[in-house]
Motif scaffolding. Structure first.
Motif, PDB file in Angstrom:
ATOM      1  N   PRO A  40       0.812  -1.223   0.000  1.00 28.23           N
ATOM      2  CA  PRO A  40       0.000   0.000   0.000  1.00 28.23           C
ATOM      3  C   PRO A  40       0.847   1.276   0.000  1.00 28.23           C
ATOM      4  CG  PRO A  40      -0.055  -1.023   2.159  1.00 28.23           C
ATOM      5  CD  PRO A  40       0.648  -1.990   1.237  1.00 28.23           C
ATOM      6  N   ALA A  41       2.107   1.159   0.386  1.00 30.86           N
ATOM      7  CA  ALA A  41       2.966   2.344   0.392  1.00 30.86           C
ATOM      8  C   ALA A  41       3.787   2.452  -0.893  1.00 30.86           C
ATOM      9  CB  ALA A  41       3.892   2.311   1.609  1.00 30.86           C
ATOM     10  N   GLY A  42       3.650   1.473  -1.797  1.00 35.94           N
ATOM     11  CA  GLY A  42       4.364   1.532  -3.071  1.00 35.94           C
ATOM     12  C   GLY A  42       5.873   1.463  -2.917  1.00 35.94           C
ATOM     13  N   LEU A  43       6.352   0.646  -1.983  1.00 33.59           N
ATOM     14  CA  LEU A  43       7.792   0.610  -1.711  1.00 33.59           C
ATOM     15  C   LEU A  43       8.539  -0.393  -2.576  1.00 33.59           C
ATOM     16  CD1 LEU A  43       7.684   0.861   2.167  1.00 33.59           C
ATOM     17  CD2 LEU A  43       7.916   2.688   0.491  1.00 33.59           C
ATOM     18  N   TYR A  44       7.812  -1.319  -3.186  1.00 35.25           N
ATOM     19  CA  TYR A  44       8.434  -2.286  -4.093  1.00 35.25           C
ATOM     20  C   TYR A  44       8.306  -1.740  -5.501  1.00 35.25           C
ATOM     21  CZ  TYR A  44       8.414  -5.492  -0.165  1.00 35.25           C
ATOM     22  OH  TYR A  44       8.631  -6.076   1.055  1.00 35.25           O
ATOM     23  N   LYS A  45       9.446  -1.549  -6.165  1.00 37.82           N
ATOM     24  CA  LYS A  45       9.424  -0.922  -7.480  1.00 37.82           C
ATOM     25  C   LYS A  45      10.305  -1.679  -8.448  1.00 37.82           C
ATOM     26  CE  LYS A  45       8.492   3.703  -5.807  1.00 37.82           C
ATOM     27  NZ  LYS A  45       9.134   4.426  -4.731  1.00 37.82           N
ATOM     28  N   GLN A  46       9.950  -1.549  -9.729  1.00 34.29           N
ATOM     29  CA  GLN A  46      10.770  -2.116 -10.792  1.00 34.29           C
ATOM     30  C   GLN A  46      10.876  -1.061 -11.878  1.00 34.29           C
ATOM     31  OE1 GLN A  46       9.296  -5.768 -12.569  1.00 34.29           O
ATOM     32  NE2 GLN A  46      11.368  -6.376 -13.124  1.00 34.29           N
ATOM     33  N   ASP A  47      12.114  -0.746 -12.281  1.00 35.93           N
ATOM     34  CA  ASP A  47      12.267   0.286 -13.304  1.00 35.93           C
ATOM     35  C   ASP A  47      12.182  -0.324 -14.701  1.00 35.93           C
ATOM     36  OD1 ASP A  47      14.768  -0.797 -13.916  1.00 35.93           O
ATOM     37  OD2 ASP A  47      15.834   0.602 -12.593  1.00 35.93           O
ATOM     38  N   GLU A  48      12.308   0.542 -15.720  1.00 32.44           N
ATOM     39  CA  GLU A  48      12.116   0.069 -17.092  1.00 32.44           C
ATOM     40  C   GLU A  48      13.179  -0.935 -17.510  1.00 32.44           C
ATOM     41  OE1 GLU A  48      11.715   3.443 -19.637  1.00 32.44           O
ATOM     42  OE2 GLU A  48       9.848   4.075 -18.674  1.00 32.44           O
ATOM     43  N   ALA A  49      14.348  -0.853 -16.891  1.00 31.88           N
ATOM     44  CA  ALA A  49      15.417  -1.805 -17.211  1.00 31.88           C
ATOM     45  C   ALA A  49      15.219  -3.145 -16.500  1.00 31.88           C
ATOM     46  CB  ALA A  49      16.765  -1.207 -16.819  1.00 31.88           C
ATOM     47  N   GLY A  50      14.196  -3.211 -15.655  1.00 36.02           N
ATOM     48  CA  GLY A  50      13.919  -4.458 -14.952  1.00 36.02           C
ATOM     49  C   GLY A  50      14.552  -4.551 -13.582  1.00 36.02           C
ATOM     50  N   ASN A  51      15.324  -3.531 -13.210  1.00 33.64           N
ATOM     51  CA  ASN A  51      15.941  -3.546 -11.879  1.00 33.64           C
ATOM     52  C   ASN A  51      14.891  -3.321 -10.803  1.00 33.64           C
ATOM     53  OD1 ASN A  51      18.633  -3.715 -12.954  1.00 33.64           O
ATOM     54  ND2 ASN A  51      18.426  -1.552 -13.504  1.00 33.64           N
ATOM     55  N   ILE A  52      15.055  -4.037  -9.710  1.00 30.78           N
ATOM     56  CA  ILE A  52      14.071  -3.894  -8.644  1.00 30.78           C
ATOM     57  C   ILE A  52      14.615  -3.020  -7.522  1.00 30.78           C
ATOM     58  CG2 ILE A  52      12.946  -6.070  -9.201  1.00 30.78           C
ATOM     59  CD1 ILE A  52      14.428  -7.326  -6.848  1.00 30.78           C
ATOM     60  N   HIS A  53      13.705  -2.350  -6.862  1.00 23.92           N
ATOM     61  CA  HIS A  53      14.078  -1.424  -5.804  1.00 23.92           C
ATOM     62  C   HIS A  53      13.139  -1.618  -4.617  1.00 23.92           C
ATOM     63  CE1 HIS A  53      16.507   0.777  -8.742  1.00 23.92           C
ATOM     64  NE2 HIS A  53      15.494   0.571  -9.568  1.00 23.92           N
ATOM     65  N   PHE A  54      13.724  -1.515  -3.450  1.00 23.09           N
ATOM     66  CA  PHE A  54      12.898  -1.554  -2.246  1.00 23.09           C
ATOM     67  C   PHE A  54      13.527  -0.656  -1.196  1.00 23.09           C
ATOM     68  CE2 PHE A  54      12.210  -3.163   2.055  1.00 23.09           C
ATOM     69  CZ  PHE A  54      10.836  -2.959   2.129  1.00 23.09           C
ATOM     70  N   ASP A  55      12.703   0.133  -0.544  1.00 20.91           N
ATOM     71  CA  ASP A  55      13.185   0.989   0.529  1.00 20.91           C
ATOM     72  C   ASP A  55      12.217   0.847   1.693  1.00 20.91           C
ATOM     73  OD1 ASP A  55      14.102   2.913   2.207  1.00 20.91           O
ATOM     74  OD2 ASP A  55      13.896   4.569   0.800  1.00 20.91           O
ATOM     75  N   SER A  56      12.734   0.447   2.831  1.00 19.32           N
ATOM     76  CA  SER A  56      11.827   0.185   3.959  1.00 19.32           C
ATOM     77  C   SER A  56      11.311   1.468   4.615  1.00 19.32           C
ATOM     78  CB  SER A  56      12.515  -0.692   5.006  1.00 19.32           C
ATOM     79  OG  SER A  56      13.628  -0.021   5.563  1.00 19.32           O
ATOM     80  N   ALA A  57      11.922   2.614   4.291  1.00 18.04           N
ATOM     81  CA  ALA A  57      11.426   3.874   4.844  1.00 18.04           C
ATOM     82  C   ALA A  57      10.064   4.172   4.229  1.00 18.04           C
ATOM     83  CB  ALA A  57      12.403   5.003   4.541  1.00 18.04           C
ATOM     84  N   GLY A  58       9.093   4.460   5.045  1.00 12.11           N
ATOM     85  CA  GLY A  58       7.747   4.704   4.553  1.00 12.11           C
ATOM     86  C   GLY A  58       6.842   3.495   4.707  1.00 12.11           C
ATOM     87  N   CYS A  59       7.399   2.412   5.224  1.00 14.33           N
ATOM     88  CA  CYS A  59       6.615   1.193   5.430  1.00 14.33           C
ATOM     89  C   CYS A  59       5.498   1.447   6.442  1.00 14.33           C
ATOM     90  CB  CYS A  59       7.537   0.089   5.936  1.00 14.33           C
ATOM     91  SG  CYS A  59       6.668  -1.400   6.427  1.00 14.33           S
ATOM     92  N   LEU A  60       4.324   0.934   6.127  1.00 21.66           N
ATOM     93  CA  LEU A  60       3.152   1.101   6.994  1.00 21.66           C
ATOM     94  C   LEU A  60       3.023  -0.035   8.004  1.00 21.66           C
ATOM     95  CD1 LEU A  60       0.664   2.175   4.185  1.00 21.66           C
ATOM     96  CD2 LEU A  60       1.851   3.665   5.807  1.00 21.66           C
ATOM     97  N   GLU A  61       3.960  -0.986   7.943  1.00 15.94           N
ATOM     98  CA  GLU A  61       3.966  -2.127   8.860  1.00 15.94           C
ATOM     99  C   GLU A  61       2.669  -2.919   8.789  1.00 15.94           C
ATOM    100  OE1 GLU A  61       5.195  -0.563  12.723  1.00 15.94           O
ATOM    101  OE2 GLU A  61       6.619   0.749  11.698  1.00 15.94           O
ATOM    102  N   CYS A  62       2.145  -3.021   7.569  1.00 22.45           N
ATOM    103  CA  CYS A  62       0.872  -3.725   7.397  1.00 22.45           C
ATOM    104  C   CYS A  62       1.064  -5.235   7.339  1.00 22.45           C
ATOM    105  CB  CYS A  62       0.167  -3.248   6.131  1.00 22.45           C
ATOM    106  SG  CYS A  62       1.014  -3.721   4.613  1.00 22.45           S
ATOM    107  N   GLY A  63       2.270  -5.670   6.969  1.00 20.92           N
ATOM    108  CA  GLY A  63       2.551  -7.103   6.908  1.00 20.92           C
ATOM    109  C   GLY A  63       2.135  -7.770   5.608  1.00 20.92           C
TER     110      GLY A  63
END
Ligand code: SF4
Length: 91
Positions: A40-63
């Motif tokens: 729900p916080a949109g923290l898991y991302k994938q760019d156009e090159a296919g690389n994945i990104h994750f940043d735990s800052a902003g996590c809502l701790e929803c599980g």
């Protein structure tokens, strides 16, 4: 009021150097892709090159990521320690 505005009122206390969620080295990509939409916080991302990104800052701790994907993508999922993490503000 849209979700971004609502999320914007929450406050995060980031425990620098001690992320409470750590991605596995080689996460299962099919599982990871579920979270592009499910986090729900949109923290898991994938760019156009296919690389994945994750940043735990902003996590809502929803599980959601832990329940949905667990060890297929995560090395660690813990609640932030002590005063770190999200402070929900309502209104
Ligand atoms: Fe996103 Fe929820 Fe997982 Fe935090 S716990 S990274 S908000 S899905």
């Amino acid at each position: 009021v849209n979700v971004d505005v609502k999320l914007g009122v929450n406050k995060f206390h980031v425990d620098e150097g001690h992320p409470h969620i750590i991605l596995a080295d080689n996460p299962d990509m099919a599982e990871f892709r579920k979270l592009l939409k499910a986090c729900p916080a949109g923290l898991y991302k994938q760019d156009e090159a296919g690389n994945i990104h994750f940043d735990s800052a902003g996590c809502l701790e929803c599980g959601t990521c832990r329940v949905l994907c667990g060890e297929t993508i995560l090395e660690q999922w813990e609640y932030p320690q002590g005063t770190f993490g999200i402070e929900f503000r309502f209104g």
